[in-house]
Design a protein around this motif. Structure first.
Motif, PDB file in Angstrom:
ATOM      1  N   PHE A 297       0.837  -1.215   0.000  1.00 22.27           N
ATOM      2  CA  PHE A 297       0.000   0.000   0.000  1.00 22.27           C
ATOM      3  C   PHE A 297       0.865   1.257   0.000  1.00 22.27           C
ATOM      4  O   PHE A 297       0.529   2.256  -0.648  1.00 22.27           O
ATOM      5  CB  PHE A 297      -0.936  -0.002   1.225  1.00 22.27           C
ATOM      6  N   THR A 298       1.972   1.237   0.736  1.00 16.27           N
ATOM      7  CA  THR A 298       2.815   2.438   0.884  1.00 16.27           C
ATOM      8  C   THR A 298       3.952   2.490  -0.135  1.00 16.27           C
ATOM      9  O   THR A 298       4.863   3.298  -0.009  1.00 16.27           O
ATOM     10  CB  THR A 298       3.387   2.517   2.317  1.00 16.27           C
ATOM     11  N   SER A 299       3.880   1.643  -1.153  1.00 17.88           N
ATOM     12  CA  SER A 299       4.900   1.670  -2.212  1.00 17.88           C
ATOM     13  C   SER A 299       4.582   2.786  -3.215  1.00 17.88           C
ATOM     14  O   SER A 299       3.424   3.165  -3.389  1.00 17.88           O
ATOM     15  CB  SER A 299       4.949   0.324  -2.935  1.00 17.88           C
ATOM     16  N   GLU A 300       5.607   3.292  -3.861  1.00 17.37           N
ATOM     17  CA  GLU A 300       5.411   4.353  -4.860  1.00 17.37           C
ATOM     18  C   GLU A 300       4.544   3.879  -6.020  1.00 17.37           C
ATOM     19  O   GLU A 300       3.769   4.640  -6.576  1.00 17.37           O
ATOM     20  CB  GLU A 300       6.764   4.847  -5.394  1.00 17.37           C
ATOM     21  N   LYS A 301       4.662   2.573  -6.348  1.00  8.60           N
ATOM     22  CA  LYS A 301       3.857   2.060  -7.472  1.00  8.60           C
ATOM     23  C   LYS A 301       2.368   2.047  -7.132  1.00  8.60           C
ATOM     24  O   LYS A 301       1.521   2.017  -8.026  1.00  8.60           O
ATOM     25  CB  LYS A 301       4.336   0.682  -7.910  1.00  8.60           C
ATOM     26  N   ALA A 302       2.040   2.096  -5.824  1.00  7.08           N
ATOM     27  CA  ALA A 302       0.635   2.140  -5.399  1.00  7.08           C
ATOM     28  C   ALA A 302       0.178   3.572  -5.154  1.00  7.08           C
ATOM     29  O   ALA A 302      -0.683   4.096  -5.853  1.00  7.08           O
ATOM     30  CB  ALA A 302       0.430   1.300  -4.145  1.00  7.08           C
ATOM     31  N   TRP A 303       0.772   4.252  -4.171  1.00 14.37           N
ATOM     32  CA  TRP A 303       0.225   5.558  -3.753  1.00 14.37           C
ATOM     33  C   TRP A 303       1.024   6.763  -4.262  1.00 14.37           C
ATOM     34  O   TRP A 303       0.710   7.902  -3.919  1.00 14.37           O
ATOM     35  CB  TRP A 303       0.060   5.601  -2.239  1.00 14.37           C
ATOM     36  N   GLY A 304       2.049   6.505  -5.092  1.00 16.00           N
ATOM     37  CA  GLY A 304       2.839   7.619  -5.638  1.00 16.00           C
ATOM     38  C   GLY A 304       2.079   8.413  -6.695  1.00 16.00           C
ATOM     39  O   GLY A 304       0.995   8.011  -7.137  1.00 16.00           O
ATOM     40  N   PRO A 305       2.648   9.559  -7.133  1.00 18.11           N
ATOM     41  CA  PRO A 305       1.985  10.419  -8.132  1.00 18.11           C
ATOM     42  C   PRO A 305       1.647   9.694  -9.429  1.00 18.11           C
ATOM     43  O   PRO A 305       0.666  10.033 -10.087  1.00 18.11           O
ATOM     44  CB  PRO A 305       3.016  11.525  -8.380  1.00 18.11           C
ATOM     45  N   GLU A 306       2.448   8.689  -9.793  1.00 16.38           N
ATOM     46  CA  GLU A 306       2.173   7.908 -11.008  1.00 16.38           C
ATOM     47  C   GLU A 306       1.631   6.523 -10.671  1.00 16.38           C
ATOM     48  O   GLU A 306       1.589   5.638 -11.513  1.00 16.38           O
ATOM     49  CB  GLU A 306       3.465   7.754 -11.836  1.00 16.38           C
ATOM     50  N   GLY A 307       1.214   6.333  -9.413  1.00 16.32           N
ATOM     51  CA  GLY A 307       0.810   5.012  -8.952  1.00 16.32           C
ATOM     52  C   GLY A 307      -0.578   4.599  -9.399  1.00 16.32           C
ATOM     53  O   GLY A 307      -1.365   5.413  -9.892  1.00 16.32           O
ATOM     54  N   TYR A 308      -0.871   3.326  -9.196  1.00 19.99           N
ATOM     55  CA  TYR A 308      -2.164   2.807  -9.675  1.00 19.99           C
ATOM     56  C   TYR A 308      -3.347   3.335  -8.868  1.00 19.99           C
ATOM     57  O   TYR A 308      -4.474   3.317  -9.345  1.00 19.99           O
ATOM     58  CB  TYR A 308      -2.154   1.273  -9.758  1.00 19.99           C
TER      59      TYR A 308
END
Length: 337
Positions: A297-308
C-alpha cells in the motif's frame, strides 16, 4: 503473538486471510491494493467489507483476536471517543496511516444543468434550521423547497439530495467542511462558535429530515445509478466515484472551483479531506501478510503520483508526507491513546 491472543484463540484457530473493514470511500482503493497483493505474493487476497468509517471503528475497537478485524479504513481521523472504546476493549496499539486525499463531490446527471454552488447554498439547502430569510436574525425550520429558493441563480428543481448516513466518514467530513463552512458565512452563526460551541455544532451539523435529504446507505455506486435515473437529484460521495463515472454524472462547482484531481491536490477545492487506515499491531505477527500488505500500500507504485491508486482517483500526498507515513507503516509506530 500476545499471550491473550494465544489463550483465547490458539494457533490452530488463527486466520490466514487479512480482514479489512470500514470506509466506503477508501474501499475501492483498498480493494485494488488487496487484489495486486493477492496476485503478486504467496498470501491470500485480503477480505474487505464496506461498513462506513464509524461502523468500521466500532467493529475494529471490539477487541483483539481472530474474531475481530485487523485493519479499518477511514475517510476521517479516528475520534477520541473511539480510541477510548478501543482501549476499554484491550485494543491499545494502533498504527495510523494516512494514504492520500479525496474531495467530497455534489454531483448530478449529465442530462441536468450543472450546479454552481457555494458552501452557503449547501448549508441553506440541507440544514435542519436556517436563518429566517426575512432578516429577523432568528433560526427557523428549513423552508426551502427548490434550489432557486436558496439562491435565485440556481435552477427551480426540488432539493433532493442522496447522501451518506451518520455512520459514514463522508457524512462527518461533509457536515464539517461544507455545512459548517456555509453556516459560518452568517456573522451571528460564526459568533456562536465562540459563545456556544455546542449549539453552533448542532446547528451546522444537523441535516434536515423532511425528505429533502435521503440517506442512501454506504453504497456509492447505488447513488450513481439513482442519479442516472433521476436527473433532478444530487448525490454526495467521494471524488473517485465521479472520476470513474464522469461519462454519466458531473460534479458541481463549489465557489467557482470544479472538483478536479489537480484542484484537490493543490488544496483549491473547498471540500476535500484526508483518507486513512488503522492497523491493530497485536495482529501483525499473528495474521499472515499484514506487514507485506502495508509495504504494498505504501509503495510508490501504489500511492505515488504515477501510482495505480491515482489512476483510481485518489489524490497522492506530497513527497514528505508519503515518506513520513511509509516509515510509520514500516516501523509500526503507534498513535498516542
Amino acid at each position: 503473538m500476545t499471550l491473550s491472543f494465544m489463550l483465547v484463540h490458539g494457533p490452530a484457530q488463527a486466520r490466514d486471510t487479512i480482514s479489512i473493514i470500514g470506509s466506503s470511500t477508501v474501499y475501492p482503493f483498498a480493494t485494488v491494493v488487496a487484489e495486486k497483493f493477492g496476485k503478486t505474493t504467496h498470501f491470500k487476497t485480503p477480505k474487505i467489507e464496506s461498513t462506513g468509517s464509524g461502523g468500521g471503528f466500532k467493529l475494529f475497537c471490539g477487541g483483539v483476536g481472530t474474531n475481530y478485524p485487523d485493519i479499518t479504513n477511514a475517510s476521517r481521523a479516528v475520534k477520541s471517543s473511539e480510541l477510548r472504546r478501543c482501549a476499554t476493549n484491550g485494543v491499545k496499539d494502533i498504527v495510523e496511516i494516512k494514504i492520500g486525499y479525496d474531495g467530497i463531490v455534489l454531483a448530478n446527471s449529465r442530462k441536468a444543468t450543472p450546479l454552481k454552488l457555494t458552501r452557503r447554498d449547501i448549508f441553506l439547502a440541507l440544514a435542519k434550521d436556517v436563518p429566517d430569510p426575512t432578516g429577523s436574525g432568528k433560526l427557523i425550520p428549513n423552508p426551502y423547497k427548490t434550489w432557486k429558493d436558496v439562491n435565485p441563480s440556481l435552477p427551480a428543481t426540488p432539493i433532493e439530495v442522496l447522501g451518506p448516513p451518520p455512520t459514514s466518514g463522508t457524512r462527518d467530513a461533509f457536515v464539517e467542511l461544507a455545512m459548517e463552512g456555509g453556516g459560518k458565512t452568517f456573522p451571528f452563526i460564526k459568533a456562536m462558535k465562540k459563545n456556544d460551541k455546542k449549539s453552533y455544532k448542532k446547528l451546522c451539523h444537523t441535516i434536515r429530515e423532511d425528505g429533502a435529504y435521503i440517506e442512501a446507505g454506504e453504497n456509492d455506486n447505488l447513488i450513481v445509478q439513482k442519479l442516472q435515473s433521476n436527473p433532478s437529484a444530487v448525490g454526495i460521495f467521494g471524488f473517485s466515484f465521479l472520476d470513474q463515472n464522469n461519462d454519466v454524472i458531473q460534479g458541481s462547482t463549489i465557489e467557482g472551483q470544479g472538483p478536479t484531481f489537480e484542484a484537490i491536490a493543490e488544496g483549491k477545492y473547498p471540500i476535500s479531506r484526508p483518507l486513512f487506515f488503522y492497523v491493530k499491531k497485536a495482529h501483525v505477527d499473528v495474521i499472515p501478510g499484514i506487514r507485506e500488505y502495508l509495504t504494498e500500500f505504501t509503495s510508490e507504485k501504489a500511492w505515488g503520483p504515477e501510482g495505480y491508486l491515482s489512476d483510481k482517483g485518489m489524490i497522492p500526498m506530497p513527497d514528505p508526507e508519503r515518506n513520513k507515513y511509509r516509515t510509520i507503516a514500516a516501523d509500526l509506530k503507534t498513535i498516542e491513546m
